[in-house]
Design a protein around this motif. Structure first.
Motif, PDB file in Angstrom:
ATOM      1  N   ILE A 234       0.854  -1.196   0.000  1.00 23.63           N
ATOM      2  CA  ILE A 234       0.000   0.000   0.000  1.00 23.63           C
ATOM      3  C   ILE A 234       0.882   1.234   0.000  1.00 23.63           C
ATOM      4  N   LYS A 235       0.865   1.897  -1.142  1.00 21.29           N
ATOM      5  CA  LYS A 235       1.685   3.084  -1.275  1.00 21.29           C
ATOM      6  C   LYS A 235       0.780   4.283  -1.564  1.00 21.29           C
ATOM      7  N   ILE A 236       0.965   5.331  -0.752  1.00 22.71           N
ATOM      8  CA  ILE A 236       0.215   6.570  -0.951  1.00 22.71           C
ATOM      9  C   ILE A 236       1.112   7.543  -1.695  1.00 22.71           C
ATOM     10  N   GLY A 237       0.607   8.126  -2.775  1.00 19.62           N
ATOM     11  CA  GLY A 237       1.347   9.180  -3.460  1.00 19.62           C
ATOM     12  C   GLY A 237       0.762  10.514  -3.040  1.00 19.62           C
ATOM     13  N   SER A 238       1.577  11.346  -2.406  1.00 20.59           N
ATOM     14  CA  SER A 238       1.045  12.626  -1.928  1.00 20.59           C
ATOM     15  C   SER A 238       1.781  13.812  -2.537  1.00 20.59           C
ATOM     16  N   CYS A 239       1.026  14.803  -2.948  1.00 22.49           N
ATOM     17  CA  CYS A 239       1.576  16.034  -3.518  1.00 22.49           C
ATOM     18  C   CYS A 239       1.268  17.197  -2.579  1.00 22.49           C
ATOM     19  N   ILE A 240       2.294  17.961  -2.235  1.00 17.06           N
ATOM     20  CA  ILE A 240       2.127  19.145  -1.385  1.00 17.06           C
ATOM     21  C   ILE A 240       2.356  20.368  -2.265  1.00 17.06           C
TER      22      ILE A 240
ATOM     23  N   ILE B 293      -3.061  11.589  -2.265  1.00 11.81           N
ATOM     24  CA  ILE B 293      -3.469  12.673  -1.354  1.00 11.81           C
ATOM     25  C   ILE B 293      -2.885  13.958  -1.934  1.00 11.81           C
ATOM     26  N   VAL B 294      -3.750  14.873  -2.337  1.00 13.55           N
ATOM     27  CA  VAL B 294      -3.278  16.044  -3.088  1.00 13.55           C
ATOM     28  C   VAL B 294      -3.630  17.367  -2.420  1.00 13.55           C
ATOM     29  N   ASN B 295      -2.592  18.143  -2.151  1.00 11.07           N
ATOM     30  CA  ASN B 295      -2.702  19.525  -1.683  1.00 11.07           C
ATOM     31  C   ASN B 295      -2.469  20.374  -2.943  1.00 11.07           C
ATOM     32  N   ILE B 296      -3.556  20.589  -3.673  1.00 14.94           N
ATOM     33  CA  ILE B 296      -3.449  21.133  -5.028  1.00 14.94           C
ATOM     34  C   ILE B 296      -2.936  22.584  -5.019  1.00 14.94           C
ATOM     35  N   VAL B 297      -2.096  22.910  -6.003  1.00 15.30           N
ATOM     36  CA  VAL B 297      -1.559  24.276  -6.106  1.00 15.30           C
ATOM     37  C   VAL B 297      -2.700  25.244  -6.412  1.00 15.30           C
ATOM     38  N   ASP B 298      -3.434  24.952  -7.481  1.00 14.86           N
ATOM     39  CA  ASP B 298      -4.537  25.825  -7.903  1.00 14.86           C
ATOM     40  C   ASP B 298      -5.832  25.028  -7.847  1.00 14.86           C
TER      41      ASP B 298
ATOM     42  N   VAL C 266      -7.764  11.946  -2.411  1.00 20.72           N
ATOM     43  CA  VAL C 266      -8.177  12.737  -1.246  1.00 20.72           C
ATOM     44  C   VAL C 266      -7.481  14.094  -1.336  1.00 20.72           C
ATOM     45  N   PHE C 267      -8.257  15.148  -1.487  1.00 23.90           N
ATOM     46  CA  PHE C 267      -7.680  16.494  -1.488  1.00 23.90           C
ATOM     47  C   PHE C 267      -7.572  16.988  -0.052  1.00 23.90           C
TER      48      PHE C 267
ATOM     49  N   ASP D 240     -16.837   9.332  -7.567  1.00 26.41           N
ATOM     50  CA  ASP D 240     -17.313   8.882  -6.246  1.00 26.41           C
ATOM     51  C   ASP D 240     -16.152   8.614  -5.285  1.00 26.41           C
ATOM     52  N   LYS D 241     -14.928   8.463  -5.815  1.00 29.98           N
ATOM     53  CA  LYS D 241     -13.788   8.243  -4.907  1.00 29.98           C
ATOM     54  C   LYS D 241     -12.921   9.495  -4.761  1.00 29.98           C
ATOM     55  N   ALA D 242     -13.540  10.673  -4.911  1.00 23.46           N
ATOM     56  CA  ALA D 242     -12.837  11.941  -4.654  1.00 23.46           C
ATOM     57  C   ALA D 242     -13.371  12.548  -3.364  1.00 23.46           C
ATOM     58  N   TYR D 243     -12.455  12.940  -2.475  1.00 23.70           N
ATOM     59  CA  TYR D 243     -12.840  13.455  -1.152  1.00 23.70           C
ATOM     60  C   TYR D 243     -12.047  14.717  -0.825  1.00 23.70           C
ATOM     61  N   TYR D 244     -12.506  15.416   0.213  1.00 23.39           N
ATOM     62  CA  TYR D 244     -11.745  16.557   0.729  1.00 23.39           C
ATOM     63  C   TYR D 244     -11.662  16.481   2.252  1.00 23.39           C
ATOM     64  N   VAL D 245     -10.449  16.634   2.769  1.00 22.72           N
ATOM     65  CA  VAL D 245     -10.240  16.698   4.216  1.00 22.72           C
ATOM     66  C   VAL D 245      -9.680  18.072   4.547  1.00 22.72           C
TER      67      VAL D 245
END
Ligand code: BGC
Ligand code: CA
Length: 330
Positions: A24-30, A84-89, A108-109, A123-128
């Motif tokens: 289980i690998k999570i790819g996260s962008c900050i 897990i994405v902390n989107i720029v714009d 997950v944003f 349906d598998k897009a979320y925001y925390v």
């Protein structure tokens, strides 16, 4: 013979379990590593991933959407199980959601909130995150309380509150809503707010300091009755500038109440020293923990009810803000 067989089977089971857990690998962008609040967020996500035996990879978007898009492409190529994405714009979330959907990877944003119309396309897009208006309201209340409890805070005795607003990056929901609701809360407390200056300092301490140096020069600190910053870093930059004008160094006769949001350690420090009025806790620990638990539950297909955070409208996990002051305790 049988014993050996059972032993071998046991090893096989343990080995395959360990292997699958590691898979289980999570790819996260900050959006940008060089951000004090996002550092707390990253640390929280790394700690929770480690605790749950998952692997999280973190990429620095350097505040550049094109760079971040490439990072997302390589995560998908690499075969990460969830993003897990902390989107720029945040307004350009749609193509990213489309890519995740095509690849069948949950997304997950965090911290930067895409519009619901975009989240609704998968349906598998979320925001925390946390409700931006809540932090604005609480900041405004901190200032309003101070103004009511300290008659001298109305420096020109006109019954109104002359304030300066320091804003985060343009378009960020926290920039828009904190600016709006902090002023709203002052009005709701029965005080008339008067904005004497405002500027965008992009969440950044140095930019805020330079801008505030300019305001202190052109307006004069004796004419400023409050500084409302969209985050702590900018509040601290403003305080540095005020100190250059011999304000906020401990003498109550030369003091301007400054508020921020985040409750970063450096802001709590400034509050302990009496340089800063207050802040609002932006709970990176819970936001990071919730994001990782949600991501892993989505990746594993396990029950989302078991993660320990309430999911609203099948889309959101909201972590509450909380006012932080040093007032009565001192
Ligand atoms: C925080 C800021 C931070 C920004 C990054 C906000 O919620 O309050 O400190 O710079 O998020 O997106
Ligand atoms: Ca006044």
């Amino acid at each position: 013979m049988r014993k050996i067989f059972i032993l071998a089977l046991t090893f096989l089971l343990i080995f395959s379990f360990a292997a699958s857990a590691e898979e289980i690998k999570i790819g996260s962008c900050i959006y940008r590593f060089n951000d004090a609040f996002m550092l707390r967020f990253r640390n929280s996500m790394s700690a929770e991933s480690e605790k749950l035996g998952a692997k999280i990879e973190l990429a620095d978007g350097q505040d550049n959407q094109a760079i971040q898009n490439e990072q997302i492409d390589s995560y998908i190529l690499e075969g990460v199980k969830v993003l897990i994405v902390n989107i720029v714009d945040r307004m350009t979330a749609q193509p990213i959601i489309d890519k995740a959907k095509t690849a069948g990877i949950p997304i997950v944003f965090i911290n930067r909130e895409p519009p619901l119309e975009m989240l609704n396309t998968y349906d598998k897009a979320y925001y925390v995150g946390a409700k931006a208006e809540e932090s604005g309201t609480e900041e405004g209340e901190l200032i309003a309380d101070y103004f009511k409890n300290n008659p001298d805070a109305d420096k020109n005795h006109d019954g109104k509150l002359q304030f300066i607003m320091l804003k985060g990056q343009n378009g960020h929901q926290d920039m828009i809503l904190r600016s709006k609701y902090s002023v709203e809360a002052i009005k709701n407390a029965g005080i008339e707010p008067v904005e004497i200056a405002s500027a965008i300092a992009n969440w950044d301490k140095l930019q805020a300091m330079q801008i505030m140096n300019g305001f202190a020069m052109s307006i004069g600190p004796e004419n400023i009755e409050a500084v409302i910053a969209n985050n702590d870093e900018m509040a601290l930059g403003a305080i540095e500038a005020l100190k250059n004008s011999d304000y906020n160094k401990g003498d109550k006769a030369f003091y301007i109440p400054v508020v921020g949001v985040d409750a970063n350690a450096s802001a709590l420090d400034a509050m302990d020293k009496g340089e800063m009025l207050g802040t609002v806790l932006n709970d990176a620990d819970n936001q990071g923990t919730a994001a990782v638990r949600l991501a892993l539950a989505l990746a594993n297909g396990t029950d989302l009810k078991s993660i320990g955070y309430e999911i609203t409208d099948n889309k959101y996990i909201w972590i509450p803000y909380q006012k932080v002051t040093r007032g009565e305790n001192k």
